[in-house]
Design a protein around this motif. Structure first.
Motif, PDB file in Angstrom:
ATOM      1  N   SER A  12       8.361  50.089  71.301  1.00 53.63           N
ATOM      2  CA  SER A  12       7.175  49.709  71.889  1.00 53.63           C
ATOM      3  C   SER A  12       7.179  50.236  73.313  1.00 53.63           C
ATOM      4  O   SER A  12       8.309  50.533  74.026  1.00 53.63           O
ATOM      5  CB  SER A  12       6.898  48.109  71.966  1.00 53.63           C
ATOM      6  OG  SER A  12       5.934  47.884  72.711  1.00 53.63           O
ATOM      7  N   ARG A  13       6.130  50.791  73.899  1.00 53.99           N
ATOM      8  CA  ARG A  13       6.140  51.272  75.249  1.00 53.99           C
ATOM      9  C   ARG A  13       5.688  50.373  76.267  1.00 53.99           C
ATOM     10  O   ARG A  13       5.722  50.603  77.551  1.00 53.99           O
ATOM     11  CB  ARG A  13       5.252  52.628  75.389  1.00 53.99           C
ATOM     12  CG  ARG A  13       5.868  53.795  74.375  1.00 53.99           C
ATOM     13  CD  ARG A  13       5.094  55.049  74.703  1.00 53.99           C
ATOM     14  NE  ARG A  13       3.839  54.766  73.571  1.00 53.99           N
ATOM     15  CZ  ARG A  13       2.812  55.459  73.256  1.00 53.99           C
ATOM     16  NH1 ARG A  13       2.812  56.656  74.077  1.00 53.99           N
ATOM     17  NH2 ARG A  13       1.799  55.483  72.416  1.00 53.99           N
ATOM     18  N   TYR A  14       5.232  49.113  75.864  1.00 59.23           N
ATOM     19  CA  TYR A  14       4.339  48.202  76.597  1.00 59.23           C
ATOM     20  C   TYR A  14       4.876  46.764  76.620  1.00 59.23           C
ATOM     21  O   TYR A  14       5.004  46.238  77.627  1.00 59.23           O
ATOM     22  CB  TYR A  14       2.773  48.484  76.460  1.00 59.23           C
ATOM     23  CG  TYR A  14       2.332  49.747  76.604  1.00 59.23           C
ATOM     24  CD1 TYR A  14       2.010  50.315  77.699  1.00 59.23           C
ATOM     25  CD2 TYR A  14       1.899  50.397  75.324  1.00 59.23           C
ATOM     26  CE1 TYR A  14       1.773  51.590  77.678  1.00 59.23           C
ATOM     27  CE2 TYR A  14       1.643  51.656  75.317  1.00 59.23           C
ATOM     28  CZ  TYR A  14       1.320  52.283  76.588  1.00 59.23           C
ATOM     29  OH  TYR A  14       0.861  53.649  76.621  1.00 59.23           O
ATOM     30  N   LEU A  15       5.268  46.373  75.249  1.00 58.96           N
ATOM     31  CA  LEU A  15       5.479  45.070  75.046  1.00 58.96           C
ATOM     32  C   LEU A  15       6.975  44.662  75.074  1.00 58.96           C
ATOM     33  O   LEU A  15       7.430  45.413  74.084  1.00 58.96           O
ATOM     34  CB  LEU A  15       4.552  44.435  73.914  1.00 58.96           C
ATOM     35  CG  LEU A  15       3.090  44.554  73.803  1.00 58.96           C
ATOM     36  CD1 LEU A  15       2.379  44.173  72.808  1.00 58.96           C
ATOM     37  CD2 LEU A  15       2.607  44.092  75.240  1.00 58.96           C
ATOM     38  N   GLY A  29      14.047  69.269  79.021  1.00 59.26           N
ATOM     39  CA  GLY A  29      13.195  67.998  78.712  1.00 59.26           C
ATOM     40  C   GLY A  29      13.186  67.573  77.140  1.00 59.26           C
ATOM     41  O   GLY A  29      13.618  68.356  76.372  1.00 59.26           O
ATOM     42  N   GLY A  30      12.799  66.431  76.925  1.00 62.66           N
ATOM     43  CA  GLY A  30      12.983  65.590  75.489  1.00 62.66           C
ATOM     44  C   GLY A  30      11.746  65.622  74.802  1.00 62.66           C
ATOM     45  O   GLY A  30      10.768  65.932  75.247  1.00 62.66           O
ATOM     46  N   MET A  31      11.736  64.916  73.831  1.00 58.30           N
ATOM     47  CA  MET A  31      10.516  64.638  72.985  1.00 58.30           C
ATOM     48  C   MET A  31      10.156  63.091  73.088  1.00 58.30           C
ATOM     49  O   MET A  31      11.354  62.512  72.543  1.00 58.30           O
ATOM     50  CB  MET A  31      10.648  65.180  71.333  1.00 58.30           C
ATOM     51  CG  MET A  31      10.767  66.639  71.411  1.00 58.30           C
ATOM     52  SD  MET A  31      10.724  67.465  69.700  1.00 58.30           S
ATOM     53  CE  MET A  31       9.152  66.842  69.366  1.00 58.30           C
ATOM     54  N   THR A  32       9.092  62.826  73.190  1.00 56.65           N
ATOM     55  CA  THR A  32       8.738  61.108  72.960  1.00 56.65           C
ATOM     56  C   THR A  32       8.944  61.042  71.555  1.00 56.65           C
ATOM     57  O   THR A  32       8.934  61.717  70.677  1.00 56.65           O
ATOM     58  CB  THR A  32       7.507  61.038  73.430  1.00 56.65           C
ATOM     59  OG1 THR A  32       6.450  61.745  72.554  1.00 56.65           O
ATOM     60  CG2 THR A  32       7.130  61.586  75.040  1.00 56.65           C
ATOM     61  N   THR A  48      16.609  63.316  73.489  1.00 53.37           N
ATOM     62  CA  THR A  48      17.044  64.721  74.035  1.00 53.37           C
ATOM     63  C   THR A  48      18.286  65.016  73.086  1.00 53.37           C
ATOM     64  O   THR A  48      18.817  64.400  72.429  1.00 53.37           O
ATOM     65  CB  THR A  48      17.609  64.381  75.219  1.00 53.37           C
ATOM     66  OG1 THR A  48      18.621  63.497  75.256  1.00 53.37           O
ATOM     67  CG2 THR A  48      16.534  64.050  76.195  1.00 53.37           C
ATOM     68  N   ILE A  49      18.501  66.343  73.010  1.00 55.23           N
ATOM     69  CA  ILE A  49      19.608  66.735  72.213  1.00 55.23           C
ATOM     70  C   ILE A  49      20.293  67.888  73.146  1.00 55.23           C
ATOM     71  O   ILE A  49      20.120  68.329  73.904  1.00 55.23           O
ATOM     72  CB  ILE A  49      19.121  67.681  70.891  1.00 55.23           C
ATOM     73  CG1 ILE A  49      20.276  68.099  70.046  1.00 55.23           C
ATOM     74  CG2 ILE A  49      18.348  68.805  71.481  1.00 55.23           C
ATOM     75  CD1 ILE A  49      19.583  68.635  68.792  1.00 55.23           C
ATOM     76  N   ASN A  98      12.213  57.626  79.841  1.00 51.60           N
ATOM     77  CA  ASN A  98      11.905  58.764  81.051  1.00 51.60           C
ATOM     78  C   ASN A  98      11.230  58.127  82.218  1.00 51.60           C
ATOM     79  O   ASN A  98      11.124  56.798  82.328  1.00 51.60           O
ATOM     80  CB  ASN A  98      11.262  59.938  80.483  1.00 51.60           C
ATOM     81  CG  ASN A  98       9.848  59.521  79.944  1.00 51.60           C
ATOM     82  OD1 ASN A  98       9.117  58.282  80.236  1.00 51.60           O
ATOM     83  ND2 ASN A  98       9.132  60.601  79.051  1.00 51.60           N
ATOM     84  N   THR A  99      10.935  58.928  83.158  1.00 49.24           N
ATOM     85  CA  THR A  99      10.267  58.519  84.587  1.00 49.24           C
ATOM     86  C   THR A  99       8.847  57.779  84.028  1.00 49.24           C
ATOM     87  O   THR A  99       8.304  57.083  85.132  1.00 49.24           O
ATOM     88  CB  THR A  99      10.249  59.462  85.438  1.00 49.24           C
ATOM     89  OG1 THR A  99       9.608  60.687  84.727  1.00 49.24           O
ATOM     90  CG2 THR A  99      11.767  60.083  85.759  1.00 49.24           C
TER      91      THR A  99
END
Length: 695
Positions: free
Chosen positions: A157-160, A365-368, A416-417, A408-409
């Protein structure tokens, strides 16, 4: 992306009901029902949810919109499953919890919050089989239910946060007056079983914060065994632990960690419970470092040297973190997965290829998580498999690459790899610093730099690998074998003009010969007016039980056993106290139905050497002669091993003939494998003294 409020209204083409996520289901907000769950859930759907214009496999759906911090809308779905038309009428969760004897309820209500990425999409047909939901709870219409999954920030989850979701679930169960809610606690963090870590630190699991208590143990573990095991593990004194590790290489590191956290704590740390509890209250390394760096007096010459020395060892620590990367093959070897190993490895390779392609295209950079998942879906259609593998990929080595996971920010989970050579070898200077023995005044790793790394170190060495202690080993195994916990919602009798009774059905003499001898389930809550008659109560019981259970669709109540000689026209007030349990006798119960009990129609027998006499959810095998089921673990088979094509239990082996003394497959003592049913927690005879202490 979250669902903006205005976009939500536009898509639904109507003004939806919006509720605050953190206040929803508080008492009186928005409803305050006082009836049984079967009635409360209908009232809830009418007042707090909107029906969707589509169905999932013929099941109706309602949606409740919850506003989270005025920034996004969280959809809470309620799906009603009609058991009579269901492909899975029985409940495996009831069986594993010990509720096999419960009558099959007519309806199941699934309460679901999908993963963030699916908030703005219709539910799919396989919604009930997805394990990546932020929340999935199931409650039968009789009020007994199960918390199936909960996933917070660390679950994708990104929010909860997990605690926010758990608070919401707990409030919903309470306002709807669910009776009992079970959960199978197999949650892990940093490779640690939280039921063991939190059990030692707090005396209960993570779910214990919301009132979940021991319900049932696997492999014959009883509540008294579990309680005693927690007591034994948590009461270990730190000084005694250091002494027991004195001849081991971990001694110096454990001693330094204990001393470090004792210096930080304002209260005395005596036992391992004190230490773990204090460590788990430290939220981040910065909090510890602030206390370490707080100046008290004018710095002396020696004080100026400390930052230099600590920074030197921080380089070693960063190197150590690279060395702690585990190969993905090692990680999945300890995972209880329904997918084969080769399938998991293939999914990991697909994910690595997607990360490599992204890195070669953009350079940095990475991937979400969502982007990586979508890229992997081009090759693998099983989203459950991808979610399972992604959840386990953090600081893991796949081939010659290291996959890392972090926030991330933008506070979004990102993968990331990097090449394993760059991450592991390092420079020669760093290797020299890391390999050089440190002076006695400093440990190999600076305690407090990463609190969870310290917890993991103590967890692995003290709880899992304590030197030469059969009692502690048995206690640890007893806690790990205790996975099923339950929250019992106490009955509340309201101050109103209603009488409430828990009614339990006794079969009539005509049906008595067909009734099973299992323990009867709990009675069903029935409400009648204060001045209701005996006849009114009979009708209310008929209506409630017909509405709740499949086999009672044609129930006719003929007698209230507890009322003696009272007639139908007599008033109940004064004869029975509100909240009492009463027995009713009736006819028309369909005892020939195939969907009678939640445990299913099969009359299979469990009789294992550990003392288990019912299915506890663990892997089992049946003897091909007596057809009695036993745990594969208790028969000496690891979970990774395939069951033999022909399996004969030790009891049947003995009955067929004397064992061959020269056979390498013969049991040393078959009688040890046939403990009687009174065994509290079966183990080999060498553990008898330890079992006595646990009991």
């Amino acid at each position: 992306m979250p669902i903006p409020i205005l976009e939500t209204c536009r898509k639904r083409k109507r003004r939806p009901k919006l509720f605050g996520l953190h206040s929803f289901a508080e008492p009186g907000c928005p409803i305050n029902p006082t009836g049984p769950f079967r009635d409360n859930i209908r009232f809830f759907l009418k007042q707090c949810a909107e029906p969707e214009d589509y169905r999932v496999r013929g099941m109706p759906i309602w949606c409740t919109l919850l506003v989270h911090d005025k920034s996004c809308v969280v959809p809470l779905y309620t799906i009603e499953e009609d058991v009579n038309h269901s492909l899975n009428p029985f409940c495996d969760h009831c069986r594993c919890t010990g509720w096999s004897n419960h009558f099959v309820s007519k309806r199941k209500y699934h309460i679901v919050i999908p993963n963030d990425r699916d908030w703005n999409k219709p539910l799919e047909d396989g919604v009930l089989n997805i394990h990546s939901h932020l929340l999935h709870g199931l409650i039968h219409c009789n009020g007994f239910g199960h918390l199936l999954c909960i996933n917070g920030i660390e679950g994708g989850s990104r929010y909860l946060f997990g605690r926010e979701i758990m608070d919401l679930w707990d409030r919903i169960c309470e306002i709807l007056r669910a009776r009992k809610i079970s959960v199978e606690d197999v949650s892990k963090k940093h490779g640690m079983d939280l039921r063991l870590l939190h059990g030692v630190a707090y005396g209960h699991t993570w779910f214990g914060r919301w009132g979940y208590k021991f319900c049932r143990g696997s492999y014959g573990v009883l509540e008294q065994n579990y309680g005693r095991a927690i007591e034994i593990l948590s009461s270990q004194e730190l000084d005694k632990i250091i002494q027991d590790f004195s001849d081991r290489e971990q001694c110096r590191q454990i001693k330094c960690m204990v001393q470090h956290y004792r210096d930080l704590s304002e209260s005395q740390l005596v036992t391992i419970r004190d230490l773990f509890k204090f460590m788990l209250t430290i939220k981040s390394c910065s909090d510890v470092q602030k206390k370490l760096d707080t100046p008290t007096t004018a710095p002396s010459a020696s004080t100026h040297k400390n930052p230099i020395r600590i920074s030197l060892y921080k380089k070693a620590i960063s190197k150590e973190k690279y060395l702690r990367c585990k190969r993905f093959t090692s990680v999945i070897a300890h995972m209880d997965s329904r997918w084969p190993v080769k399938r998991l490895e293939y999914a990991a390779e697909v994910i690595v290829d997607a990360l490599k392609e992204h890195k070669s295209e953009f350079g940095h950079g990475g991937m979400t998580r969502q982007d990586l998942r979508d890229a992997a879906r081009m090759h693998i259609g099983d989203t459950g498999l991808l979610d399972y593998v992604l959840k386990s990929m953090n600081n893991v080595i796949v081939g010659c690459h290291i996959v890392r996971r972090g926030i991330n920010t933008s506070r979004i989970l990102e993968y990331t790899i990097e090449d394993a050579d760059n991450g592991i070898k390092g420079t020669e200077a760093e290797q020299e610093i890391h390999q050089k023995p440190l002076p006695d005044a400093l440990p190999a790793l600076v305690p407090g730099t990463d609190v969870y790394n310290d917890v993991v170190y103590l967890y692995n060495n003290i709880l899992l690998n304590y030197p030469e202690s059969e009692l502690l080993e048995l206690a640890t195994q007893a806690v790990l074998d205790s996975k099923h916990f339950v929250k019992d919602q106490p009955f509340r009798d309201e101050d109103d003009q209603l009488l409430r009774f828990f009614c339990q059905v006794m079969p009539s003499l005509f049906d008595a010969e067909n009734i099973l001898t299992e323990k009867s389930p709990a009675g069903e809550l029935v409400m009648v007016p204060l001045h209701a008659t005996v006849f009114d109560l009979k009708q209310a019981v008929e209506k409630a039980l017909r509405d709740t259970y499949c086999i009672m669709d044609k129930l006719v109540v003929t007698e209230i056993v507890d009322l003696g000689e009272m007639e139908d026209r007599d008033v109940l007030f004064g004869a029975l106290e509100s909240g009492a349990e009463i027995l009713v006798r009736g006819s028309g119960i369909d005892l020939e139905s195939n969907i009678r009990h939640e445990g299913g129609a099969d009359n299979w027998i469990v009789r294992c050497e550990c003392g288990a006499q019912d299915d506890d959810g663990e892997r089992m095998v049946a003897c091909d002669i007596c057809e009695v089921w036993q745990h594969t673990r208790c028969c000496g088979l690891e979970d990774s091993e395939a069951v033999l094509p022909l399996f004969v239990c030790p009891g049947c082996c003995n009955s067929l003939g004397p064992p061959m003394s020269d056979s390498p497959l013969a049991f040393q003592n078959s009688d040890d494998l046939l403990l009687d049913s009174a065994t509290l927690y079966g183990m080999d005879s060498e553990y008898d003294n330890c079992i006595g202490l646990l009991s």
